[in-house]
Design a protein around this motif. Structure first.
Motif, PDB file in Angstrom:
ATOM      1  N   ALA A 162       6.513  -3.952  15.016  1.00  0.00           N
ATOM      2  CA  ALA A 162       7.959  -4.190  15.086  1.00  0.00           C
ATOM      3  C   ALA A 162       8.282  -5.268  16.112  1.00  0.00           C
ATOM      4  N   GLY A 163       7.521  -5.311  17.199  1.00  0.00           N
ATOM      5  CA  GLY A 163       7.733  -6.338  18.213  1.00  0.00           C
ATOM      6  C   GLY A 163       7.430  -7.734  17.689  1.00  0.00           C
ATOM      7  N   ALA A 164       6.356  -7.863  16.923  1.00  0.00           N
ATOM      8  CA  ALA A 164       6.031  -9.167  16.344  1.00  0.00           C
ATOM      9  C   ALA A 164       7.132  -9.628  15.393  1.00  0.00           C
ATOM     10  N   LEU A 165       7.637  -8.697  14.596  1.00  0.00           N
ATOM     11  CA  LEU A 165       8.736  -9.039  13.684  1.00  0.00           C
ATOM     12  C   LEU A 165      10.002  -9.398  14.459  1.00  0.00           C
ATOM     13  N   ALA A 166      10.262  -8.686  15.551  1.00  0.00           N
ATOM     14  CA  ALA A 166      11.446  -8.983  16.367  1.00  0.00           C
ATOM     15  C   ALA A 166      11.334 -10.347  17.035  1.00  0.00           C
ATOM     16  N   VAL A 167      10.135 -10.709  17.488  1.00  0.00           N
ATOM     17  CA  VAL A 167       9.934 -12.024  18.100  1.00  0.00           C
ATOM     18  C   VAL A 167      10.173 -13.132  17.076  1.00  0.00           C
ATOM     19  N   VAL A 168       9.668 -12.944  15.867  1.00  0.00           N
ATOM     20  CA  VAL A 168       9.883 -13.944  14.813  1.00  0.00           C
ATOM     21  C   VAL A 168      11.367 -14.043  14.489  1.00  0.00           C
ATOM     22  N   ALA A 169      12.025 -12.900  14.354  1.00  0.00           N
ATOM     23  CA  ALA A 169      13.466 -12.912  14.062  1.00  0.00           C
ATOM     24  C   ALA A 169      14.252 -13.543  15.206  1.00  0.00           C
ATOM     25  N   GLY A 170      13.874 -13.253  16.438  1.00  0.00           N
ATOM     26  CA  GLY A 170      14.540 -13.866  17.589  1.00  0.00           C
ATOM     27  C   GLY A 170      14.332 -15.366  17.633  1.00  0.00           C
ATOM     28  N   ALA A 171      13.134 -15.825  17.275  1.00  0.00           N
ATOM     29  CA  ALA A 171      12.859 -17.258  17.267  1.00  0.00           C
ATOM     30  C   ALA A 171      13.650 -17.964  16.178  1.00  0.00           C
ATOM     31  N   VAL A 172      13.781 -17.322  15.033  1.00  0.00           N
ATOM     32  CA  VAL A 172      14.521 -17.933  13.933  1.00  0.00           C
ATOM     33  C   VAL A 172      16.009 -18.004  14.251  1.00  0.00           C
ATOM     34  N   THR A 173      16.553 -16.939  14.820  1.00  0.00           N
ATOM     35  CA  THR A 173      18.000 -16.892  15.055  1.00  0.00           C
ATOM     36  C   THR A 173      18.449 -17.580  16.336  1.00  0.00           C
ATOM     37  N   ALA A 174      17.639 -17.521  17.405  1.00  0.00           N
ATOM     38  CA  ALA A 174      18.100 -18.054  18.684  1.00  0.00           C
ATOM     39  C   ALA A 174      17.092 -18.965  19.364  1.00  0.00           C
TER      40      ALA A 174
END
Length: 141
Positions: free
Chosen positions: A19-31
């Motif tokens: 879940a952390g890896a997915l959150a990092v990718v989502a954070g990089a894409v959005t912000a």
């Protein structure tokens, strides 16, 4: 640490890492980079808080089993207080995206607690120590 505790920690840490890896990718894409750092730090904080709490509770349960429930309450309350203090300290941090950090903490917490609950339900942990067969027959041991 008992082997059951190690399996519970491993069963909670693996979904948290995914879940952390997915959150990092989502954070990089959005912000951007700040979002990735914020989400990663948030998941890391959640995993560290809950992992340390579980290790501490395991130690208390092994050493002072009568204090287990009280210790669980104190540990959880302390974790939430420290998390609030950390969130307040990092409120205006320029090196991370605050909203991504908060989402990372929530995602990490949900993944950790979900993995921990799943492991508790699937793990066959004996909570009663059976008597020996000689004692059960009434003989001396």
């Amino acid at each position: 640490m008992q082997s059951n505790d190690a399996r519970i920690i491993r069963g909670a840490a693996i979904p948290t890492a995914v879940a952390g890896a997915l959150a990092v990718v989502a954070g990089a894409v959005t912000a951007g980079a700040d979002g990735a750092v914020g989400a990663g730090l948030g998941v890391l904080v959640a995993a560290a808080f809950f992992g340390f709490g579980l290790l501490t509770l395991s130690y208390v349960g092994k050493r002072w089993p009568d204090l287990f429930f009280g210790a669980a309450f104190v540990i959880y309350t302390t974790q939430m207080g420290l998390l609030l203090l950390l969130l307040l300290m990092l409120r205006d941090a320029s090196f991370l995206h605050g909203r991504a950090f908060a989402v990372g903490v929530v995602v990490g917490t949900a993944a950790w607690l979900g993995g921990q609950a799943r492991m508790h339900m699937t793990l066959k942990t004996p909570y009663v120590e059976p008597r020996s067969s000689a004692a059960a027959r009434g003989g001396s041991s």
